[in-house]
Design a protein around this motif. Structure first.
Motif, PDB file in Angstrom:
ATOM      1  N   ARG A 134     -57.758 -42.069  25.149  1.00 10.85           N
ATOM      2  CA  ARG A 134     -58.957 -42.658  24.232  1.00 10.85           C
ATOM      3  C   ARG A 134     -59.474 -43.144  25.273  1.00 10.85           C
ATOM      4  NH1 ARG A 134     -55.389 -43.391  20.254  1.00 10.85           N
ATOM      5  NH2 ARG A 134     -55.658 -45.565  20.453  1.00 10.85           N
ATOM      6  N   ALA A 146     -63.188 -41.905  15.963  1.00  2.71           N
ATOM      7  CA  ALA A 146     -63.766 -40.458  17.168  1.00  2.71           C
ATOM      8  C   ALA A 146     -64.528 -39.948  16.391  1.00  2.71           C
ATOM      9  CB  ALA A 146     -61.904 -40.008  17.225  1.00  2.71           C
ATOM     10  N   VAL A 151     -65.287 -35.362  20.327  1.00  2.36           N
ATOM     11  CA  VAL A 151     -64.017 -34.013  20.436  1.00  2.36           C
ATOM     12  C   VAL A 151     -65.812 -33.405  20.282  1.00  2.36           C
ATOM     13  CG1 VAL A 151     -62.805 -32.344  19.873  1.00  2.36           C
ATOM     14  CG2 VAL A 151     -62.616 -34.855  20.224  1.00  2.36           C
ATOM     15  N   ASN A 189     -52.819 -41.021  21.902  1.00  2.00           N
ATOM     16  CA  ASN A 189     -52.864 -41.589  23.324  1.00  2.00           C
ATOM     17  C   ASN A 189     -53.670 -42.177  23.591  1.00  2.00           C
ATOM     18  OD1 ASN A 189     -53.003 -41.650  26.119  1.00  2.00           O
ATOM     19  ND2 ASN A 189     -52.324 -39.127  26.199  1.00  2.00           N
ATOM     20  N   HIS A 224     -62.214 -33.363  28.926  1.00  2.00           N
ATOM     21  CA  HIS A 224     -60.510 -35.024  29.368  1.00  2.00           C
ATOM     22  C   HIS A 224     -60.767 -35.365  30.236  1.00  2.00           C
ATOM     23  CE1 HIS A 224     -58.064 -31.649  26.906  1.00  2.00           C
ATOM     24  NE2 HIS A 224     -57.723 -33.110  26.810  1.00  2.00           N
ATOM     25  N   THR A 257     -56.279 -31.553  19.316  1.00  2.00           N
ATOM     26  CA  THR A 257     -57.250 -32.369  20.037  1.00  2.00           C
ATOM     27  C   THR A 257     -57.074 -33.729  19.359  1.00  2.00           C
ATOM     28  OG1 THR A 257     -57.901 -30.653  20.691  1.00  2.00           O
ATOM     29  CG2 THR A 257     -59.340 -33.141  20.921  1.00  2.00           C
ATOM     30  N   PRO A 287     -64.423 -42.344  21.111  1.00  2.00           N
ATOM     31  CA  PRO A 287     -64.084 -40.656  22.430  1.00  2.00           C
ATOM     32  C   PRO A 287     -64.361 -39.447  21.365  1.00  2.00           C
ATOM     33  CG  PRO A 287     -61.954 -41.280  20.716  1.00  2.00           C
ATOM     34  CD  PRO A 287     -63.125 -42.247  20.853  1.00  2.00           C
ATOM     35  N   LEU A 312     -61.562 -41.168  28.015  1.00  2.00           N
ATOM     36  CA  LEU A 312     -62.662 -41.296  27.409  1.00  2.00           C
ATOM     37  C   LEU A 312     -63.944 -41.903  26.865  1.00  2.00           C
ATOM     38  CD1 LEU A 312     -61.060 -38.289  25.325  1.00  2.00           C
ATOM     39  CD2 LEU A 312     -61.842 -37.991  27.326  1.00  2.00           C
ATOM     40  N   GLU A 346     -53.778 -35.373  19.322  1.00  2.00           N
ATOM     41  CA  GLU A 346     -52.923 -36.157  20.197  1.00  2.00           C
ATOM     42  C   GLU A 346     -53.680 -37.202  20.764  1.00  2.00           C
ATOM     43  OE1 GLU A 346     -53.750 -34.909  25.416  1.00  2.00           O
ATOM     44  OE2 GLU A 346     -54.366 -33.660  24.024  1.00  2.00           O
ATOM     45  N   LEU A 347     -55.598 -37.251  20.218  1.00  2.00           N
ATOM     46  CA  LEU A 347     -56.508 -38.503  20.445  1.00  2.00           C
ATOM     47  C   LEU A 347     -55.720 -40.018  19.641  1.00  2.00           C
ATOM     48  CD1 LEU A 347     -60.227 -37.319  20.220  1.00  2.00           C
ATOM     49  CD2 LEU A 347     -58.654 -38.572  22.633  1.00  2.00           C
ATOM     50  N   ARG A 348     -55.544 -39.581  18.340  1.00  2.00           N
ATOM     51  CA  ARG A 348     -54.752 -40.522  18.185  1.00  2.00           C
ATOM     52  C   ARG A 348     -53.064 -41.836  18.300  1.00  2.00           C
ATOM     53  NH1 ARG A 348     -50.254 -40.283  13.828  1.00  2.00           N
ATOM     54  NH2 ARG A 348     -50.846 -42.112  12.055  1.00  2.00           N
TER      55      ARG A 348
END
Length: 817
Positions: free
Chosen positions: A783, A715, A741, A779, A755, A772, A739, A786, A775-777
């Motif tokens: 990912r 990320a 952030v 979900n 999002h 955040t 993804p 995005l 959540e990315l890790r």
């Protein structure tokens, strides 16, 4: 020689090739056939093409081969090109056919002479010969110490499996002319087989053509799909209720069958784009639901291709570029299930289908396929079509082709693929861009400098550059071939935008010297293009002396958060004194500048930075583990990358605080303290030590290969604690298909939809950032969403073509006024 002996001599399997000898260790008693090149000797490369009369599919391949080997020399039977931009300024050595009567229009009539002509082209001085062949180019004569690699678009079609079709279309099925034509084709077939034995390695444009090569030459071929300009098309997810077919109207394209089929389906609408000898015949078959538009410019074709419900394709093609172009728009394909379409379209039997096939070239099969498509239309996702098309990009072709040639030629093993630089002719530049003096204060490759580099690459024939400091940026500029002058900034180097006293003494002398030297160079150009704030000050004063307009490319938010009070006062003064026009890299930058200076809004334009996708696409097939190994990063950790110079306002400390809150992640900091910000780096390292993060925080320092670093992480974060003017790293992260952030402020809001193509967090909020990233890790679906949407955003809104065109248009407009 009896018939059996002749047949065996012509069709025997190829003996051990020179390519095999290059890649296998010879037995002890065997003597090497080739004298190895010295490591210090330049490898001489010749590229041979059949004929140069137009810019079609084979020429698009040739264009990319030249881009892989820009120093190579070019040979062809004839050269009658009018538009020769794709040859990148190369001259062409031609054969005696070039000077024969009516050769420009009747070159195909000299087919019987082509084997002789290609053999007269002398390439004996070259170490490597690359032929691009759909007729006779592969028959070029080479010696035992040369490597010959042939990219075959097809063995000579009209001499092999399409001979009878060719004779019928040419009305040569009976009579003396037919006998003569058959004898000539027989001679060409024999010559074609014989010359195949002198090719060391074959490359085919599809598995379909590889099978032809195996059938005709009894040789295996490596498949490398031809390049498609995928970037010229953008994903469209909103489809309308019509079908599209587009092609030149010639018999084998079978447009008449598609029109007949839809005429029998009056409830479905078909749009036909294209022209050709069968136009009237096809018009006569069209029902009221079939709209034949004839030839249309690319813009119109692209628009219809984007909006169509499906693209219908009934030809048996070797590859089929239009099929890939349709998928690049997110449009599924209904295609005849033979030839190259089987390799470019994923049918319903595969995951993420992009189209479906029909089995026969007749109206009943087309009608049945369209009906099935209507029933199953929801199975075809536009994003999947686009993703499938991207594997056929020009960047992917260059990477694979270069690697194949490098593997076959030991002397090239240490070579690297040269960066792709769009070629712009002097005539094009003169028509679109005034003579420009670009001014920049830095020798470091920062974001502003990378953006200027894209401008220089495209406009290099009409631009020269002045820098106030030496460094890697000058080296990068010099590689483009542009004229670069480095002026000594003296004591001015110590002036920072965050504050400090106005220049005095030695600094004032340096200022006067820079202004005079810049003005001297400006008298030979039409416009001064200032790329940074200090360059703008010098440019505004030099513009007054030289009486030249000055355009400032504003890449900062001119506010007290970024600039000291005296620097803001200087910017206001320059805006009134000497700025003709301002290009802002975001609406946020434009708004801050307008509020500060009250500058005429009609003289401010927003042009988003353009960032090339090619360095990122070139890494698409490189395993992430390989990149991590190269950078000495852990293989199994979830890596979060920060890509920026180390500066407090860039907020790397926020990421480190989030690492404390989230023990399941690693941080990768790419960047160095460039402008007197060493104390901040010391503080960061002290924080890491105090919180025992040494095993999870990786300082990589300044890195040249940012794409490789981005593709190595999981990320990308952007942590600026004050509003960012643009956020180049965000777009780069999207192009790396990672993804992103980012901090919710400034120009970032013009790039990210929260999002959808990235995630926004409050600036400076380490807790929100940690949540955040967690959540990315966890979900994977988020990912993937995005990454998919981010990549499309980067391509469609922040491409280099749009960026360069925007800047060029403004420069031209300023000079004309």
């Amino acid at each position: 020689m009896n018939h059996d002996v002749l047949e065996k001599s012509l069709l025997r399997p190829a003996t051990r090739s020179a390519l095999d000898e290059l890649t296998q260790v010879p037995e002890r008693q065997a003597k090497p056939r080739r004298t190895p090149l010295r490591a210090d000797k330049r490898v001489r490369i010749a590229i041979v093409h059949d004929w140069l009369v137009t810019y079609a599919g084979a020429e698009k391949v040739l264009e990319q081969i030249i881009a892989c080997f820009p120093e190579a020399d070019l040979f062809s039977l004839v050269d009658f090109l009018d538009d020769r931009d794709f040859l990148r300024g190369k001259s062409v050595t031609t054969s005696f056919i070039q000077k024969l009567p009516l050769a420009r229009s009747k070159y195909r009539s000299y087919l019987p002479l082509m084997p002789l002509a290609i053999e007269q082209l002398d390439v004996s001085a070259y170490d490597v010969v690359i032929s691009s062949s759909h007729a006779v180019a592969k028959g070029i004569l080479t010696g035992p110490d040369q490597v010959h690699i042939s990219y075959v678009h097809s063995p000579i079609r009209y001499a092999w499996d399409l001979q009878h079709q060719y004779l019928q279309q040419s009305k040569l099925t009976h009579g003396p002319k037919s006998i003569l034509a058959r004898l000539i084709l027989h001679y060409i077939r024999n010559w074609d087989i014989r010359t195949s034995n002198s090719v060391d390695g074959f490359i085919s444009n599809s598995a379909f053509i590889a099978r032809r090569i195996k059938k005709v030459y009894q040789r295996d071929a490596q498949v490398i799909f031809p390049p498609v300009d995928v970037e010229a098309f953008s994903l469209c997810t909103e489809k309308e209720d019509f079908y599209l077919t587009a092609s030149r109207m010639v018999p084998y394209k079978k447009i008449d069958l598609i029109v007949e089929a839809f005429t029998q389906m009056p409830e479905r609408k078909l749009i036909v784009i294209g022209d050709g000898p069968e136009m009237e015949k096809i018009r006569a078959k069209a029902g009221a639901n079939v709209d034949i538009l004839g030839y249309q410019p690319f813009k119109v074709l692209k628009d219809h291709m984007s909006r169509a419900k499906a693209f219908v394709f009934a030809a048996e093609e070797d590859f089929g570029i239009s099929v890939v172009e349709a998928q690049a728009c997110g449009t599924p394909v209904i295609a005849y299930g033979k030839g190259g379409a089987l390799e470019t379209v994923r049918d319903l039997s595969e995951p993420k289908p992009t189209g479906m096939f029909f089995d026969e070239q007749d109206t009943e099969s087309i009608i049945g396929a369209v009906s099935r498509f209507d029933d199953l239309a929801d199975r075809f996702v536009p994003a999947n079509c686009r993703s499938n098309a991207e594997q056929f990009s020009a960047a992917h072709f260059r990477e694979r082709f270069f690697e194949h040639v490098r593997a076959a030629v030991p002397a090239l093993r240490a070579a690297t693929l040269p960066p792709y630089v769009p070629y712009v002719t002097h005539a094009q530049a003169a028509a679109n861009v005034p003579r420009t003096l670009a001014v920049d204060q830095s020798g470091v490759l920062g974001g502003a400098e990378l953006s200027l580099l894209e401008i220089v690459k495209a406009l290099r024939s009409r631009i020269e550059v002045v820098l106030f400091d030496d460094g890697p940026f000058r080296t990068a500029l010099a590689k483009t071939g542009v004229e670069v002058n480095v002026l000594d900034a003296g004591a001015l180097k110590s002036v920072r935008k965050q504050g400090g006293s106005l220049p005095k003494g030695q600094a004032l002398k340096g200022l006067i010297s820079l202004v005079r030297a810049t003005a001297k160079r400006a008298r030979h150009v039409d416009v001064i293009y200032a790329n940074t704030q200090r360059a703008m000050v010098i440019g505004a004063l030099a513009g007054k002396l030289a009486r030249r307009p000055v355009v400032w490319h504003l890449r900062d938010i001119v506010s007290p958060e970024h600039f000291g009070g005296k620097q803001l006062a200087i910017i206001k003064w320059c805006a009134r004194l000497g700025l003709t026009h301002v290009i802002a890299n975001s609406a946020a930058s434009a708004q801050a500048f307008s509020q500060l200076t009250q500058f005429d809004g009609k003289r401010i334009d927003v042009v988003f930075n353009g960032i090339s996708a090619e360095p990122f696409d070139a890494l698409r097939t490189v395993p992430q583990a390989t990149l991590r190994e190269r950078l000495k990063l852990p293989h199994d950790a979830f890596l979060v990358g920060s890509f920026s110079r180390l500066a407090r306002w860039k907020g790397q400390h926020v990421l480190l605080e989030a690492m404390v809150l989230n023990p399941h992640m690693h941080a990768v900091l790419v960047g160095a303290a460039l402008f007197g910000e060493d104390q901040y780096e010391i503080e960061l390292r002290a924080f890491v030590a105090a919180h025992k993060l040494g095993g999870r925080v990786h300082f990589l320092g300044f890195q040249h290969d940012i794409p490789a670093c981005m593709c190595a992480v999981d990320a990308v974060v952007h942590t600026s604690i004050t509003p960012e003017p643009f956020g180049r790293v965000i777009v780069e992260g999207m192009l790396a298909q990672r993804p992103v952030v980012a901090a919710r402020a400034g120009g970032v809001l013009e790039i990210i939809d929260d999002h959808e193509n990235g995630v926004l967090c409050a600036p400076g909020d380490a807790h929100a950032l940690a949540d955040t990233l967690a959540e990315l890790r966890s979900n994977g679906e988020l990912r993937e969403k995005l990454v998919r949407n981010g990549y499309q955003t980067a391509l469609s809104r922040f491409g280099t073509r749009t960026y360069v065109d925007g800047v060029a248009r403004i420069l031209k407009s300023v000079v004309e006024k």
